[in-house]
Design a protein around this motif. Structure first.
Motif, PDB file in Angstrom:
ATOM      1  N   LYS A  24      14.789  11.305  45.459  1.00  0.00           N
ATOM      2  CA  LYS A  24      14.026  10.766  46.583  1.00  0.00           C
ATOM      3  C   LYS A  24      14.311  11.676  47.775  1.00  0.00           C
ATOM      4  O   LYS A  24      15.354  11.578  48.434  1.00  0.00           O
ATOM      5  CB  LYS A  24      14.417   9.311  46.817  1.00  0.00           C
ATOM      6  N   ALA A  64      19.541   9.545  45.476  1.00  0.00           N
ATOM      7  CA  ALA A  64      19.089   8.912  46.723  1.00  0.00           C
ATOM      8  C   ALA A  64      19.975   9.425  47.860  1.00  0.00           C
ATOM      9  O   ALA A  64      19.720  10.478  48.439  1.00  0.00           O
ATOM     10  CB  ALA A  64      19.127   7.395  46.582  1.00  0.00           C
ATOM     11  N   ASN A  65      21.073   8.726  48.133  1.00  0.00           N
ATOM     12  CA  ASN A  65      21.980   9.193  49.188  1.00  0.00           C
ATOM     13  C   ASN A  65      23.059  10.150  48.677  1.00  0.00           C
ATOM     14  O   ASN A  65      23.807  10.723  49.462  1.00  0.00           O
ATOM     15  CB  ASN A  65      22.622   7.999  49.885  1.00  0.00           C
ATOM     16  N   GLY A  66      23.157  10.275  47.374  1.00  0.00           N
ATOM     17  CA  GLY A  66      24.055  11.277  46.800  1.00  0.00           C
ATOM     18  C   GLY A  66      25.454  10.780  46.472  1.00  0.00           C
ATOM     19  O   GLY A  66      26.293  11.584  46.050  1.00  0.00           O
TER      20      GLY A  66
HETATM   21  P1  5GP Z   1      22.800   7.558  45.292  1.00  0.00           P
HETATM   22  O1  5GP Z   1      24.222   7.446  44.846  1.00  0.00           O
HETATM   23  O2  5GP Z   1      22.266   8.975  45.208  1.00  0.00           O
HETATM   24  O3  5GP Z   1      22.524   6.914  46.612  1.00  0.00           O
HETATM   25  O4  5GP Z   1      21.932   6.697  44.271  1.00  0.00           O
HETATM   26  C1  5GP Z   1      21.873   7.098  42.940  1.00  0.00           C
HETATM   27  C2  5GP Z   1      21.942   5.911  42.018  1.00  0.00           C
HETATM   28  O5  5GP Z   1      21.241   4.765  42.558  1.00  0.00           O
HETATM   29  C3  5GP Z   1      21.289   6.244  40.708  1.00  0.00           C
HETATM   30  O6  5GP Z   1      22.289   6.313  39.719  1.00  0.00           O
HETATM   31  C4  5GP Z   1      20.292   5.121  40.444  1.00  0.00           C
HETATM   32  O7  5GP Z   1      20.768   4.324  39.398  1.00  0.00           O
HETATM   33  C5  5GP Z   1      20.221   4.316  41.705  1.00  0.00           C
HETATM   34  N1  5GP Z   1      18.958   4.458  42.463  1.00  0.00           N
HETATM   35  C6  5GP Z   1      18.814   5.031  43.689  1.00  0.00           C
HETATM   36  N2  5GP Z   1      17.558   4.937  44.119  1.00  0.00           N
HETATM   37  C7  5GP Z   1      16.864   4.289  43.168  1.00  0.00           C
HETATM   38  C8  5GP Z   1      15.480   3.891  43.051  1.00  0.00           C
HETATM   39  O8  5GP Z   1      14.615   4.103  43.920  1.00  0.00           O
HETATM   40  N3  5GP Z   1      15.130   3.274  41.911  1.00  0.00           N
HETATM   41  C9  5GP Z   1      16.030   3.009  40.917  1.00  0.00           C
HETATM   42  N4  5GP Z   1      15.570   2.406  39.828  1.00  0.00           N
HETATM   43  N5  5GP Z   1      17.341   3.363  40.994  1.00  0.00           N
HETATM   44  C10 5GP Z   1      17.751   4.004  42.112  1.00  0.00           C
END
Ligand code: 5GP
Length: 194
Positions: A156, A128-130
């Motif tokens: 995403k 998502a945001n990394g």
């Molecule tokens: P980031 O660190 O890239 O913002 O988010 C990644 C983490 O958030 C992933 O490990 C995942 O578990 C969770 N995550 C982010 N977006 C979603 C989503 O739309 N659905 C679900 N089920 N988990 C998400």
């Protein structure tokens, strides 16, 4: 559409707040055959790299990492979410903000399980945001290991993470990139990939 995109259309649920729910097959109830196919696909995409460890973050990353690691014949190492502030020097530590829970966790990996000889493939269920991936990259780099690539089940694409990681120069492969979702209609648009 590839096999994962087809499954997302069939069983994924679009929730308000840019959340895609895939808990009936990916990260709560887990479809083992689908996971095996994901393992084979990441192996196909990274088979020219000398991978020695598959690195992920608990909990849902582990289910993806396991079949990938089996294809490469290497161990899984997963970063643990730690509440402890008294961490000893035997751990690599990174701070990761959770997209879904909106809180910050320290994540840790024992220094025993990553070293400069390692060639690491980092995998996770979502990008998502990394923050999760950047935490894992910083742990791998702190150990002196080489980050050979990153494999994500569902990116995403309308959130910033994919762009940030690709701009840093890391090879990032996402099996499905969602460019838009409509919670009212329940529709999902995927990015066209080769
Ligand atoms: P980031 O660190 O890239 O913002 O988010 C990644 C983490 O958030 C992933 O490990 C995942 O578990 C969770 N995550 C982010 N977006 C979603 C989503 O739309 N659905 C679900 N089920 N988990 C998400």
């Amino acid at each position: 559409m590839n096999f994962l995109e087809e499954r997302i259309v069939k069983d994924g649920v679009v929730k308000p707040g840019n959340v895609l729910k895939v808990d009936s097959f990916l990260n709560h109830q887990i479809d083992i055959s689908l996971m095996d196919e994901i393992g084979r696909e990441f192996h196909r995409r990274f088979q020219d790299k000398p991978i020695t460890k598959v690195l992920t973050i608990e909990t849902s990353g582990i289910a993806i990492a396991y079949p990938v690691a089996r294809e490469f014949g290497v161990p899984v190492v997963f970063a643990k979410k730690s509440k402890s502030i008294n961490l000893d020097g035997d751990m690599y530590v990174a701070e990761v903000e959770s997209f879904t829970h909106k809180n910050k966790n320290q994540v840790i990996v024992s220094k025993r399980f990553l070293s400069p000889e390692d060639h690491v493939l980092i995998v996770d269920d979502f990008l998502a945001n990394g923050c999760a991936l950047q935490g894992l990259i910083s742990i791998a780099e702190a150990s002196g290991a080489t980050v050979e690539g990153l494999g994500i089940a569902i990116e995403k694409g309308f959130q910033i993470g994919g762009r940030v990681i690709r701009n840093l120069g890391y090879p990032l492969e996402s099996l499905a990139i969602v460019d838009g979702m409509d919670p009212e209609k329940g529709t999902i648009q995927f990015r066209q990939q080769d």
